[in-house]
Write a protein that holds these residues in place. Structure first.
Motif, mmCIF file in Angstrom:
data_model
loop_
_atom_site.group_PDB
_atom_site.id
_atom_site.type_symbol
_atom_site.label_atom_id
_atom_site.label_comp_id
_atom_site.label_asym_id
_atom_site.label_seq_id
_atom_site.Cartn_x
_atom_site.Cartn_y
_atom_site.Cartn_z
ATOM 1 N N SER A 39 -19.111 -120.367 25.704
ATOM 2 C CA SER A 39 -19.036 -119.755 24.370
ATOM 3 C C SER A 39 -17.614 -119.272 24.123
ATOM 4 O O SER A 39 -16.973 -118.747 25.035
ATOM 5 C CB SER A 39 -19.998 -118.578 24.254
ATOM 6 O OG SER A 39 -21.305 -118.986 24.587
ATOM 7 N N LEU A 41 -15.447 -116.733 21.815
ATOM 8 C CA LEU A 41 -15.556 -115.582 20.919
ATOM 9 C C LEU A 41 -14.168 -115.180 20.446
ATOM 10 O O LEU A 41 -13.176 -115.480 21.100
ATOM 11 C CB LEU A 41 -16.184 -114.388 21.656
ATOM 12 C CG LEU A 41 -17.493 -114.620 22.405
ATOM 13 C CD1 LEU A 41 -17.913 -113.342 23.129
ATOM 14 C CD2 LEU A 41 -18.572 -115.077 21.446
ATOM 15 N N HIS A 202 -19.989 -115.506 16.359
ATOM 16 C CA HIS A 202 -19.723 -114.078 16.179
ATOM 17 C C HIS A 202 -20.900 -113.251 16.684
ATOM 18 O O HIS A 202 -20.883 -112.032 16.577
ATOM 19 C CB HIS A 202 -19.483 -113.750 14.706
ATOM 20 C CG HIS A 202 -18.148 -114.189 14.203
ATOM 21 N ND1 HIS A 202 -16.997 -113.967 14.910
ATOM 22 C CD2 HIS A 202 -17.773 -114.822 13.080
ATOM 23 C CE1 HIS A 202 -15.969 -114.451 14.226
ATOM 24 N NE2 HIS A 202 -16.416 -114.986 13.114
ATOM 25 N N MET A 204 -22.917 -111.878 19.641
ATOM 26 C CA MET A 204 -22.759 -111.677 21.077
ATOM 27 C C MET A 204 -24.025 -112.072 21.840
ATOM 28 O O MET A 204 -23.962 -112.534 22.966
ATOM 29 C CB MET A 204 -22.407 -110.217 21.383
ATOM 30 C CG MET A 204 -21.167 -109.731 20.641
ATOM 31 S SD MET A 204 -19.675 -110.674 21.042
ATOM 32 C CE MET A 204 -19.114 -111.135 19.407
ATOM 33 N N ALA A 207 -23.881 -115.619 22.868
ATOM 34 C CA ALA A 207 -22.983 -115.867 24.003
ATOM 35 C C ALA A 207 -23.673 -115.514 25.314
ATOM 36 O O ALA A 207 -23.424 -116.111 26.356
ATOM 37 C CB ALA A 207 -21.698 -115.052 23.839
ATOM 38 N N VAL A 215 -12.644 -115.393 25.450
ATOM 39 C CA VAL A 215 -12.341 -114.565 24.282
ATOM 40 C C VAL A 215 -10.939 -114.902 23.808
ATOM 41 O O VAL A 215 -9.986 -114.871 24.591
ATOM 42 C CB VAL A 215 -12.435 -113.060 24.618
ATOM 43 C CG1 VAL A 215 -12.038 -112.219 23.404
ATOM 44 C CG2 VAL A 215 -13.845 -112.703 25.068
ATOM 45 N N LEU A 243 -14.345 -107.522 18.666
ATOM 46 C CA LEU A 243 -15.718 -107.944 18.930
ATOM 47 C C LEU A 243 -16.562 -106.725 19.269
ATOM 48 O O LEU A 243 -16.133 -105.589 19.072
ATOM 49 C CB LEU A 243 -15.734 -108.965 20.068
ATOM 50 C CG LEU A 243 -14.813 -110.168 19.827
ATOM 51 C CD1 LEU A 243 -14.800 -111.087 21.032
ATOM 52 C CD2 LEU A 243 -15.256 -110.927 18.594
ATOM 53 N N ASP B 176 -16.255 -111.560 11.695
ATOM 54 C CA ASP B 176 -16.367 -111.075 13.059
ATOM 55 C C ASP B 176 -16.922 -109.648 13.024
ATOM 56 O O ASP B 176 -16.953 -109.017 11.962
ATOM 57 C CB ASP B 176 -15.011 -111.150 13.771
ATOM 58 C CG ASP B 176 -13.940 -110.354 13.068
ATOM 59 O OD1 ASP B 176 -14.120 -109.133 12.897
ATOM 60 O OD2 ASP B 176 -12.924 -110.949 12.679
#
Lengths: 289, 287
Positions: A39, A41, A202, A204, A207, A215, A243, B176
Motif C-alpha cells: 500500500s 500512503l 487515503h 488507513m 492499508a 509512506v 496521515l 488525505d
C-alpha cells in the motif's frame, strides 16, 4: 519472494509550458515483490499517484529506471508486455468503463490484443466469476452500483491475466458497502490467486489489510514497513506526513496517553473488543488474587 | 431560510423507454441553521435531490419550497433562489476555469451585477472563510495549487455568493486525512456562524461528527430520517442499504454485547474515549 517491479532512483518531472517543471517524485527506489500487497500512503500531492503510474509505463521516469519483469518501461518494444503484466484500476468507476454491456467491457482489452473469440469468452467468464459478477454479464454498466462498477473494472484488468494489479484510490468514490465489496474482492484475489497488489489509498484501514506500506512525502518515500509495525511505532511520523492511524489504533493511543494500558496493538474493532476482554480478565484476576 | 420538500419525485428521461425514477415521493424539511447529513448508496438519488434544492432541476412531481418560493412553479425566478442556496458539487476543483484565483472566486459575485468594491470585499472574505492566504494566491492560476487548495478556491467561489444555505456534495472525497479534517473544521465553523448546511457524504464518521439530523436515501426513497442516534440505532438495516455505522459505534456495541458498561449510542472516537476511561480508568470497575 522475487521482485516483479524494480524502481531504481526514479524522479519524475511534470512538464509545464510556462515555467520550470516540478519534481513530483524525487529519487525513489523501491521494489514490488511477487505476490505481496503493497500500500502506498501519502498526502494529496505527495507523489503517490505519480509513482503508481510509473509502475506500468503510463509515465516514464525523467531520471532512473523502472523495470517490470525483465523489461525497462522505457523500452517501446516491450511496453505491451509491461502493460499486460501490470493492470491498473483508477478512482472513478465511470471513467474507465467503455462499453455498454458488462461482458463487452471486460473483453475490450483482449479484443484489442487480437485474442481468439473462444479464448476471449473463457477469459471474460473467468474474470467475471473471479469478482463475483457473472450474473451481471449482460447488464448495462450504468445500472450497476459504484462497487459493482469497480468490480467490473477489476474483471477487465484480470481478463488480461496480469501478475500485478495497481489501484489508485479505488474506493474513494464508493459508499461503505461498495468499499467493503471492493476490498473483499481484492483481498480474495490476493489470497487465493497470489495476485500482487499495489494500492494507493487515503483509508488507513485498507492499508492494514496489506503486507507492506510505503509512506510518501514531498515526492520521497519516507517510511516503509509492515502496516501494523508502522502504525504502532511510527505514529508521529505518520501524522506529520498528513496521515492518521486507523481509528482503533488512534483510540488505543489516546487511551494510553490518559493512563489506560490497552494490551497488545489492537487496530480493528474486533481486536479492540478482544483487548478489552483481556484487560477485564486481567483485572478480575488481580481482584481474585 | 427554511426548505420544505414535499412528495418529490424525479424521473429522468420521462416519456421515453429509458425513463428512470431517481427520486420517489421524498418529503422532508430543513430548518434554519440546521446541519442535515444526507447518506445513501451510490445511485440512491442524493445528487439528484440536492440539485432540486437550488432549482438546477425541477421536480417531475411534488414541490420544493425554499423560503416560501415554490421552485416547482415555472414562474418562480430561480436566480432569486440560487444566490441564497449555494451548491458545491463533488470534486468542485474540476470546475475551476479562470486564469487567476481572484478572477475565479469573483466570477459569481460579478454575475450578480455587484460593483467592483463589493465584489472585491466578497472575494477577500471568501478567501478568509476557506483560510487561503489571499495575497499569496490571488494572482496564481488555480491550476498551480495543490488538490486541497484547489478545492478551497472552488468552495470560496460559492461562499462569495454569500448563500444562507450551503449544500456540499461529498466535500471530503479524495482528500488525505489532514485535508479532510481541515475542510470539516471549516464546514463546522460556517455552520456555527449561522449557515444552514446540507452535506452529502459516504463517510459515516463525518456525518456522525457534524450533522444534527440525517436523511437516508435508498433506491430513490427516503428510508430513514432522524438524529444520528435514531439513524445509527439500526446497524443491520444500514448495512443492507450499502451503508454502515461509524467504527466507534461498532466497538461500543461489541463491548456492550460482551457485558461492558459502555453505552451503545456512541458515534465518535472522542465519546468512546471518554466512556472507556469512565469504565476502565482509575476507580472504574471494568464491567
Amino acid at each position: 519472494m522475487s521482485d516483479i517491479i524494480r524502481v531504481q532512483d526514479v524522479s519524475y518531472e511534470y512538464e509545464r509550458a510556462d515555467e520550470q517543471g516540478e519534481l513530483a517524485v524525487r529519487g525513489v527506489s523501491m521494489r514490488v515483490k511477487k505476490g505481496e500487497w503493497l500500500s502506498i500512503l501519502g498526502r494529496n500531492g505527495s507523489g503517490k499517484s505519480t509513482l503508481i503510474k510509473l509502475l506500468n509505463g503510463l509515465f516514464l521516469p525523467t531520471h532512473g529506471s523502472v523495470t517490470v519483469g525483465n523489461f525497462d518501461t522505457r523500452d517501446e518494444n516491450h511496453i505491451w508486455d509491461v502493460r499486460q503484466t501490470v493492470g491498473m484500476i483508477f478512482q472513478n468507476p465511470d471513467n474507465q468503463i467503455v462499453a455498454t454491456i458488462v461482458e463487452e467491457d471486460v473483453a475490450f482489452g483482449l479484443e484489442n490484443l487480437g485474442v481468439s473469440p473462444k479464448e476471449i469468452r473463457q477469459r471474460v467468464d473467468a474474470a467475471l466469476a473471479a469478482v463475483r459478477m457473472s450474473e451481471y454479464a449482460a447488464a448495462a454498466p450504468h445500472m450497476l452500483s459504484g462497487g459493482q462498477k469497480q468490480r467490473v473494472a477489476i474483471a477487465g484488468a484480470l481478463a488480461m491475466e496480469p501478475d500485478v494489479l495497481l489501484m489508485d484510490e479505488p474506493t474513494a468514490m464508493l459508499d461503505p458497502g461498495g468499499r467493503r465489496e471492493v476490498m473483499e474482492t481484492v483481498e480474495r484475489l490476493h489470497r487465493e490467486r497470489g495476485l500482487t497488489v499495489v494500492l494507493v489509498t487515503h483509508f488507513m484501514e485498507e492499508a492494514l489489510r496489506g503486507d507492506r506500506v510505503i509512506v510518501m512525502q514531498d515526492g520521497r518515500a519516507i517510511l516503509e514497513g509492515p502496516p501494523r509495525e508502522l502504525f504502532a511505532k511510527e505514529a508521529e511520523a505518520i501524522c506529520r506526513a498528513g496521515l492518521e492511524l486507523p481509528p482503533m489504533a488512534e483510540l488505543a493511543r489516546r487511551l494510553r496517553a490518559k493512563g489506560l494500558s490497552v494490551p497488545g496493538e489492537p487496530m480493528t474493532v474486533e481486536e479492540m473488543a478482544a483487548a478489552f476482554g483481556a484487560l477485564r480478565r486481567e483485572r478480575r484476576g488481580k481482584h481474585a488474587g | 431560510m427554511p426548505v420544505e420538500v414535499r412528495d418529490l419525485t424525479h424521473t429522468y428521461n420521462e416519456d421515453s423507454p429509458f425513463a428512470a425514477a431517481a427520486l420517489r415521493d421524498v418529503s422532508f424539511a430543513i430548518e434554519d441553521g440546521e446541519f442535515l447529513g444526507v447518506i445513501g448508496h451510490t445511485g440512491s438519488g442524493k445528487s439528484t435531490l440536492i440539485q432540486h434544492l437550488n432549482g438546477l432541476i425541477r421536480p417531475t412531481s411534488g414541490t420544493v419550497i425554499v423560503n416560501g418560493l415554490d421552485l416547482s412553479d415555472k414562474s418562480t425566478d430561480l436566480r432569486r433562489v440560487r444566490r441564497r442556496v449555494g451548491l458545491v458539487f463533488q470534486y468542485p476543483e474540476y470546475q475551476l476555469f479562470e486564469e487567476t484565483v481572484q478572477k475565479d472566486i469573483a466570477f459569481g459575485p460579478r454575475n450578480l451585477g455587484l460593483d467592483g468594491d463589493e465584489v472585491q470585499r466578497r472575494v477577500e472574505e471568501a478567501c478568509a472563510l476557506v483560510e487561503l492566504p489571499f495575497a499569496a494566491v490571488r494572482d496564481k492560476s488555480p491550476f498551480e495549487l495543490s488538490g486541497g487548495q484547489k478545492r478551497r478556491v472552488a468552495i470560496a467561489g460559492v461562499l462569495a455568493m454569500e448563500p444562507e444555505v450551503l449544500i456540499l456534495d461529498e466535500p471530503t472525497a479524495g482528500l488525505d486525512p489532514a485535508g479532510r479534517d481541515a475542510i470539516l473544521a471549516l464546514i463546522r465553523r460556517w455552520h456555527e456562524g449561522g449557515r444552514t448546511i446540507v452535506m452529502v457524504s459516504h463517510s459515516m464518521e463525518d456525518v456522525a461528527r457534524l450533522a444534527d439530523r440525517i436523511l437516508v436515501l435508498d433506491h430513490g426513497k427516503k428510508a430513514m430520517e432522524g438524529t444520528p442516534r435514531e439513524v445509527f440505532a439500526d446497524a443491520g438495516r444500514l448495512q443492507e442499504m450499502g451503508l454502515d455505522v461509524p467504527a466507534a459505534t461498532r466497538l461500543a456495541r461489541e463491548l456492550s454485547d460482551r457485558g461492558f458498561d459502555v453505552p451503545r449510542d456512541l458515534y465518535t472516537l472522542e465519546e468512546l474515549e471518554e466512556a472507556l476511561l469512565r469504565a476502565f480508568g482509575e476507580g472504574g470497575s471494568a464491567c
